[in-house]
Design a protein around this motif. Sequence first.
Motif, PDB file in Angstrom:
ATOM      1  N   SER A  82      33.899  57.303  36.844  1.00  0.00           N
ATOM      2  CA  SER A  82      32.914  56.219  36.857  1.00  0.00           C
ATOM      3  C   SER A  82      33.330  55.069  37.755  1.00  0.00           C
ATOM      4  CB  SER A  82      32.705  55.682  35.431  1.00  0.00           C
ATOM      5  OG  SER A  82      32.360  56.708  34.535  1.00  0.00           O
ATOM      6  N   ARG A  83      34.497  55.193  38.384  1.00  0.00           N
ATOM      7  CA  ARG A  83      35.047  54.119  39.218  1.00  0.00           C
ATOM      8  C   ARG A  83      35.155  52.804  38.438  1.00  0.00           C
ATOM      9  NH1 ARG A  83      36.195  58.128  41.516  1.00  0.00           N
ATOM     10  NH2 ARG A  83      35.996  58.549  43.737  1.00  0.00           N
ATOM     11  N   ASP A  84      35.565  52.933  37.172  1.00  0.00           N
ATOM     12  CA  ASP A  84      35.833  51.771  36.331  1.00  0.00           C
ATOM     13  C   ASP A  84      37.349  51.681  36.218  1.00  0.00           C
ATOM     14  OD1 ASP A  84      35.511  49.635  34.706  1.00  0.00           O
ATOM     15  OD2 ASP A  84      34.479  50.689  33.095  1.00  0.00           O
ATOM     16  N   LEU A  85      37.983  51.098  37.242  1.00  0.00           N
ATOM     17  CA  LEU A  85      39.414  51.296  37.457  1.00  0.00           C
ATOM     18  C   LEU A  85      40.311  50.237  36.827  1.00  0.00           C
ATOM     19  CD1 LEU A  85      39.185  52.289  41.236  1.00  0.00           C
ATOM     20  CD2 LEU A  85      39.083  53.759  39.227  1.00  0.00           C
ATOM     21  N   GLY A  86      39.755  49.328  36.085  1.00  0.00           N
ATOM     22  CA  GLY A  86      40.557  48.247  35.515  1.00  0.00           C
ATOM     23  C   GLY A  86      40.990  48.531  34.093  1.00  0.00           C
ATOM     24  N   ARG A  87      40.479  47.746  33.142  1.00  0.00           N
ATOM     25  CA  ARG A  87      40.909  47.802  31.750  1.00  0.00           C
ATOM     26  C   ARG A  87      40.801  49.178  31.104  1.00  0.00           C
ATOM     27  NH1 ARG A  87      38.438  47.719  27.215  1.00  0.00           N
ATOM     28  NH2 ARG A  87      36.430  47.382  28.233  1.00  0.00           N
ATOM     29  N   SER A 348      33.676  45.506  39.902  1.00  0.00           N
ATOM     30  CA  SER A 348      35.061  45.121  39.589  1.00  0.00           C
ATOM     31  C   SER A 348      36.050  46.093  40.221  1.00  0.00           C
ATOM     32  CB  SER A 348      35.261  45.067  38.073  1.00  0.00           C
ATOM     33  OG  SER A 348      35.010  46.336  37.489  1.00  0.00           O
ATOM     34  N   ALA A 349      35.700  47.400  40.250  1.00  0.00           N
ATOM     35  CA  ALA A 349      36.584  48.385  40.883  1.00  0.00           C
ATOM     36  C   ALA A 349      36.648  48.164  42.390  1.00  0.00           C
ATOM     37  CB  ALA A 349      36.106  49.799  40.575  1.00  0.00           C
ATOM     38  N   LEU A 350      35.528  47.821  43.005  1.00  0.00           N
ATOM     39  CA  LEU A 350      35.523  47.524  44.436  1.00  0.00           C
ATOM     40  C   LEU A 350      36.409  46.323  44.737  1.00  0.00           C
ATOM     41  CD1 LEU A 350      31.722  48.031  45.166  1.00  0.00           C
ATOM     42  CD2 LEU A 350      33.584  49.434  46.076  1.00  0.00           C
ATOM     43  N   ALA A 351      36.325  45.291  43.899  1.00  0.00           N
ATOM     44  CA  ALA A 351      37.163  44.107  44.097  1.00  0.00           C
ATOM     45  C   ALA A 351      38.637  44.457  43.962  1.00  0.00           C
ATOM     46  CB  ALA A 351      36.779  43.018  43.085  1.00  0.00           C
ATOM     47  N   LEU A 352      38.958  45.323  42.999  1.00  0.00           N
ATOM     48  CA  LEU A 352      40.343  45.746  42.799  1.00  0.00           C
ATOM     49  C   LEU A 352      40.841  46.532  44.004  1.00  0.00           C
ATOM     50  CD1 LEU A 352      42.571  45.699  40.593  1.00  0.00           C
ATOM     51  CD2 LEU A 352      41.660  47.871  39.776  1.00  0.00           C
ATOM     52  N   ALA A 353      40.007  47.434  44.522  1.00  0.00           N
ATOM     53  CA  ALA A 353      40.419  48.273  45.650  1.00  0.00           C
ATOM     54  C   ALA A 353      40.583  47.463  46.930  1.00  0.00           C
ATOM     55  CB  ALA A 353      39.396  49.382  45.867  1.00  0.00           C
ATOM     56  N   LEU A 354      39.769  46.427  47.112  1.00  0.00           N
ATOM     57  CA  LEU A 354      39.821  45.629  48.340  1.00  0.00           C
ATOM     58  C   LEU A 354      40.701  44.403  48.204  1.00  0.00           C
ATOM     59  CD1 LEU A 354      36.036  45.860  49.290  1.00  0.00           C
ATOM     60  CD2 LEU A 354      37.935  47.050  50.396  1.00  0.00           C
ATOM     61  N   ASP A 355      41.211  44.161  46.987  1.00  0.00           N
ATOM     62  CA  ASP A 355      42.098  43.020  46.732  1.00  0.00           C
ATOM     63  C   ASP A 355      41.410  41.697  47.075  1.00  0.00           C
ATOM     64  OD1 ASP A 355      44.443  41.906  45.804  1.00  0.00           O
ATOM     65  OD2 ASP A 355      45.412  41.887  47.768  1.00  0.00           O
ATOM     66  N   VAL A 356      40.157  41.562  46.625  1.00  0.00           N
ATOM     67  CA  VAL A 356      39.405  40.323  46.797  1.00  0.00           C
ATOM     68  C   VAL A 356      38.795  39.947  45.455  1.00  0.00           C
ATOM     69  CG1 VAL A 356      38.890  40.772  49.239  1.00  0.00           C
ATOM     70  CG2 VAL A 356      37.297  41.561  47.468  1.00  0.00           C
ATOM     71  N   SER A 357      38.146  38.798  45.403  1.00  0.00           N
ATOM     72  CA  SER A 357      37.564  38.341  44.145  1.00  0.00           C
ATOM     73  C   SER A 357      36.283  39.109  43.842  1.00  0.00           C
ATOM     74  CB  SER A 357      37.253  36.845  44.224  1.00  0.00           C
ATOM     75  OG  SER A 357      36.140  36.612  45.070  1.00  0.00           O
ATOM     76  N   PRO A 358      35.953  39.273  42.549  1.00  0.00           N
ATOM     77  CA  PRO A 358      34.696  39.942  42.187  1.00  0.00           C
ATOM     78  C   PRO A 358      33.478  39.250  42.784  1.00  0.00           C
ATOM     79  CG  PRO A 358      36.139  39.798  40.280  1.00  0.00           C
ATOM     80  CD  PRO A 358      36.776  38.976  41.359  1.00  0.00           C
ATOM     81  N   ARG A 359      33.531  37.925  42.890  1.00  0.00           N
ATOM     82  CA  ARG A 359      32.391  37.200  43.450  1.00  0.00           C
ATOM     83  C   ARG A 359      32.198  37.547  44.930  1.00  0.00           C
ATOM     84  NH1 ARG A 359      27.648  36.407  43.227  1.00  0.00           N
ATOM     85  NH2 ARG A 359      26.775  34.571  44.243  1.00  0.00           N
ATOM     86  N   THR A 360      33.302  37.707  45.660  1.00  0.00           N
ATOM     87  CA  THR A 360      33.202  38.097  47.070  1.00  0.00           C
ATOM     88  C   THR A 360      32.533  39.455  47.213  1.00  0.00           C
ATOM     89  OG1 THR A 360      35.170  36.825  47.664  1.00  0.00           O
ATOM     90  CG2 THR A 360      34.526  38.602  49.154  1.00  0.00           C
TER      91      THR A 360
END
Length: 406
Positions: A82-87, A348-360
């Motif tokens: 599901s690309r839910d890569l955080g918690r 959130s997974a995209l932000a984690l993979a790109l090392d940027v903020s979720p808002r970005t």
Amino acid sequence: MDALISAAANALAAGDPLAALKRVSLRDDAPALALRGIAMAQLGDLARARELLGNAARSFGAEEPVARARCHVAEAEIALVSRDLGRPMQGLRAARATLETFGDLTNAAHAGYLDARRLLLIGRLDEAERILGDVNVDALPATSRAGYALVVAGIAMRRICAKPARDALERARAAAVSVGNAALTVEVERAVQAFQAPAARLIARGGERLLQLNEIEALIASDALVIDACRNVTRARTAVVSLASRPVLFALARLLGETWPEDASREELLLRAFRAREADESHRTRLRVEIGRLREAIRPIAEIHATERGFILERHEAGTVAVLAPPVEEEHGEVLALLADGEAWSSSALALALDVSPRTVQRALDILANNGKAEWFGHGRARRWIATCVPGFPTSLLLPAVGVVG
């Protein structure tokens, strides 16, 4: 284990989730809940699968740590898909440790492979490689061996190592054939196609052409000074100067590389770096300052000299200058590069993979959606993003890895 549970487990192992559900669909005991969850995952209802596995883990309780750990591993695998890569994947390592402690080496190895796959997706190549080194490959289930080889190939591709990637893909293809799983075969073939597709563009001496991964590897190993717009670095063999955090300097370096061996005019440099169509003296002053900073930054590998109409890049030694750029360059291309894998990603997974903020990431997704290049489904925390069928996606092979320059 009673006969119905055993029969359902065998059906799932054979890839027949409907047969499994026929045996346990009306049961609510912990083993049945776990098997129902796995069956729903195989049928594609990931939300229901996650719910059932969570209920199963709670039903097993502390008295059955191995069964509960297996449920956590299954939940983590669903989160990965599901690309839910955080918690949702944070308990994977604890589950793996429990399985190793109680001698379930097969599921422990599978948990390690899942952890490495997650780390690859978010660009943590060194950590992924360490995890793979600890995985007992011989203990992996047959289907997971193909996935393990795909992770090895993915790390090699992100490190721009063509032969190890090709060898790992061949191992993955052989493992998929031996299992006879159609979905797994499709996944392997998709990875092979990504490896064979153009990964970057070479811009040199006024012309450009597409390069495959092995050609990029050869270019980097050559005596060329490479201005790498995929990772925002300049490199000459083993000497690498990162400009990833200095976009203005990299924009200037790239234009100097594109015009080499000629000089770049001040007007071109102002337009590229500052978007200044009508430059005044303040722009020219700033250009001199930024060129001075760039000159100092790349001093180990090249020099910059002023000319009558602008500036020119000169190497310390003989050799060419080449610019390496993504196959397709457009706004928020790095987000499209991740969405291009065909999976549905959470923001959130995209932000984690790109090392940027979720808002970005959310701003980028909104722009891509407005331009018809990405779309979403679901609501709230269940919202997922996919790329629309737009030809010429940028590649994810050369996305910068966390802590890795090249």
